[in-house]
Motif scaffolding. Structure first.
Motif, PDB file in Angstrom:
ATOM      1  N   PRO A  22     -15.147  13.274 -26.512  1.00 53.20           N
ATOM      2  CA  PRO A  22     -14.736  12.177 -25.814  1.00 53.20           C
ATOM      3  C   PRO A  22     -14.448  12.238 -24.369  1.00 53.20           C
ATOM      4  O   PRO A  22     -13.752  13.386 -24.193  1.00 53.20           O
ATOM      5  N   PRO A  23     -14.787  11.660 -23.372  1.00 54.09           N
ATOM      6  CA  PRO A  23     -14.492  11.728 -22.243  1.00 54.09           C
ATOM      7  C   PRO A  23     -12.873  11.978 -21.885  1.00 54.09           C
ATOM      8  O   PRO A  23     -12.562  12.870 -21.145  1.00 54.09           O
ATOM      9  N   ASN A  24     -12.132  11.242 -22.618  1.00 52.04           N
ATOM     10  CA  ASN A  24     -10.761  11.363 -22.363  1.00 52.04           C
ATOM     11  C   ASN A  24     -10.049  12.647 -22.981  1.00 52.04           C
ATOM     12  O   ASN A  24      -8.802  12.943 -22.845  1.00 52.04           O
ATOM     13  N   ALA A  75     -18.156   0.158 -19.744  1.00 50.23           N
ATOM     14  CA  ALA A  75     -18.353  -1.013 -20.040  1.00 50.23           C
ATOM     15  C   ALA A  75     -17.314  -1.931 -20.552  1.00 50.23           C
ATOM     16  O   ALA A  75     -16.968  -3.089 -20.149  1.00 50.23           O
ATOM     17  N   LEU A  76     -16.265  -1.224 -21.424  1.00 50.17           N
ATOM     18  CA  LEU A  76     -15.027  -1.608 -21.880  1.00 50.17           C
ATOM     19  C   LEU A  76     -14.109  -1.882 -20.439  1.00 50.17           C
ATOM     20  O   LEU A  76     -13.372  -2.942 -20.646  1.00 50.17           O
ATOM     21  N   ALA A  77     -14.169  -1.036 -19.520  1.00 48.25           N
ATOM     22  CA  ALA A  77     -13.170  -1.348 -18.434  1.00 48.25           C
ATOM     23  C   ALA A  77     -13.696  -2.530 -17.655  1.00 48.25           C
ATOM     24  O   ALA A  77     -12.802  -3.319 -17.010  1.00 48.25           O
ATOM     25  N   VAL A 108     -19.561  16.629 -22.538  1.00 46.56           N
ATOM     26  CA  VAL A 108     -19.123  15.356 -22.530  1.00 46.56           C
ATOM     27  C   VAL A 108     -20.018  14.039 -23.092  1.00 46.56           C
ATOM     28  O   VAL A 108     -21.116  14.239 -22.653  1.00 46.56           O
ATOM     29  N   CYS A 109     -19.624  13.205 -24.096  1.00 46.52           N
ATOM     30  CA  CYS A 109     -20.617  12.317 -24.430  1.00 46.52           C
ATOM     31  C   CYS A 109     -21.030  11.299 -23.495  1.00 46.52           C
ATOM     32  O   CYS A 109     -20.137  10.281 -23.236  1.00 46.52           O
ATOM     33  N   GLN A 160     -19.230   7.842 -22.592  1.00 40.67           N
ATOM     34  CA  GLN A 160     -18.882   7.285 -21.194  1.00 40.67           C
ATOM     35  C   GLN A 160     -19.359   5.996 -20.712  1.00 40.67           C
ATOM     36  O   GLN A 160     -18.553   5.183 -20.009  1.00 40.67           O
ATOM     37  N   VAL A 161     -20.417   5.713 -21.385  1.00 38.54           N
ATOM     38  CA  VAL A 161     -21.067   4.210 -20.925  1.00 38.54           C
ATOM     39  C   VAL A 161     -20.320   3.302 -21.479  1.00 38.54           C
ATOM     40  O   VAL A 161     -20.069   2.216 -21.003  1.00 38.54           O
TER      41      VAL A 161
END
Length: 305
Positions: free
Chosen positions: A133-135, A180-182, A170-171, A175-176
């Motif tokens: 996960p990016p985070n 999109a959520l942001a 990184v997945c 990331q996409v």
């Protein structure tokens, strides 16, 4: 201490024998007193008495005869100790390995301390797509341990689980989804601020919609990034009251907020739910001042008679 006679039928644990590790004693009354601890050093097997800042070596017979207040046990498993020694031996061999494997540091800690660590759980640092996960990527070194191929194959054959991880990346799918959520959060909060600003500018709105503050706080936490999951459908059941005629009105003293019709339409189009609670202002026809003056004059003359 053997707990096998007390196991539930559905218990899957194979290790049921426990070794005493520590004893706490209490001296005094229920309201006050003093605590002393007796703990075994797992390295040399020796027992020690801990009395505030004083630490004294004692014989195990002393521990056996104290008045115990709290007892600490841990599972006793010679097999688990042999497994750890075998892994250490394999790691020390330093055979050339074509592949390196990453394993969850959390699970490896279980392997080093638990009698039954269970299957390898690498999903503690992987996403559902198999990437990082990016985070989590910026602190991935804190989450994984690199193992030689021989050690991984031994652990995997013994405990199963997984999945096997040779490469950390990184997945891109996550990331996409994050971007999109942001964007969704930004659009929702900006639209709400715009609509609410227009609502505040209205001097006398013809209709005001009510919304549960319980739901609104969940939505606010989501759009501000404090909560990762969006709220469910709007739930006004806490603030709604159904009259005998079936008409829904606002419950007295309800924890609610007031929003415009446009804001309600926007939020309900995104989340659905309800019920809809609208307060409509009806302006009563005021009497004509001249007519009111004439009625007052007639009433005064009637009283004079």
């Amino acid at each position: 201490l053997d707990l096998r006679p007390f196991l539930a039928k559905e218990c899957t644990s194979q290790v049921t024998t426990y070794d005493l590790l520590s004893v706490i004693c209490h001296h005094g009354t229920a309201g006050s007193g003093h605590y002393i601890a007796y703990c075994q050093n797992v390295i040399n097997g020796q027992w020690y008495e801990f009395d505030d800042q004083y630490v004294t070596e004692v014989h195990e017979t002393v521990v056996q005869n104290v008045e115990a207040y709290v007892l600490f046990y841990r599972k006793s498993s010679e097999e688990a100790m042999r497994e750890r020694q075998q892994v250490v031996s394999l790691a020390a061999m330093r055979e050339p390995s074509l592949l390196r494997f990453y394993v969850s540091r959390e699970w490896l800690n279980k392997f080093n301390t638990f009698a039954e660590p269970g299957p390898i759980t690498n999903h503690t640092f992987l996403c559902s797509h198999g990437g990082i996960p990016p985070n989590k990527y910026h602190y991935i070194d804190d989450l994984v341990v690199i193992l030689p191929q021989s050690v991984w194959e031994h652990l995997y054959s013994r405990f199963g689980g997984g999945p096997a991880v040779n490469h950390l990346y990184v997945c891109s799918i996550c990331q996409v989804e994050i971007e999109a959520l942001a964007k969704r959060r930004r659009v929702e909060i900006d639209t709400f601020i715009k609509l609410n600003k227009a609502f505040q500018a209205e001097e006398s709105p013809a209709v005001i919609y009510c919304i549960s503050m319980h739901w609104f706080r969940e939505w606010e936490a989501f759009v501000k990034g404090k909560d990762s999951e969006p709220p469910g459908p709007i739930d006004n059941s806490r603030i709604a009251q159904v009259k005998g005629s079936g008409h829904i009105q606002l419950k007295q003293g309800a924890d609610c907020g007031q929003i415009s019709e446009e804001t309600w339409t926007y939020l309900s189009s995104l989340y659905g739910g309800g019920p809809e609670i609208a307060i409509r202002q009806s302006v009563a026809q005021l009497p004509d001042p001249e007519s009111l003056h004439g009625e007052q004059k007639i009433e005064a003359e009637t009283r004079a008679l």
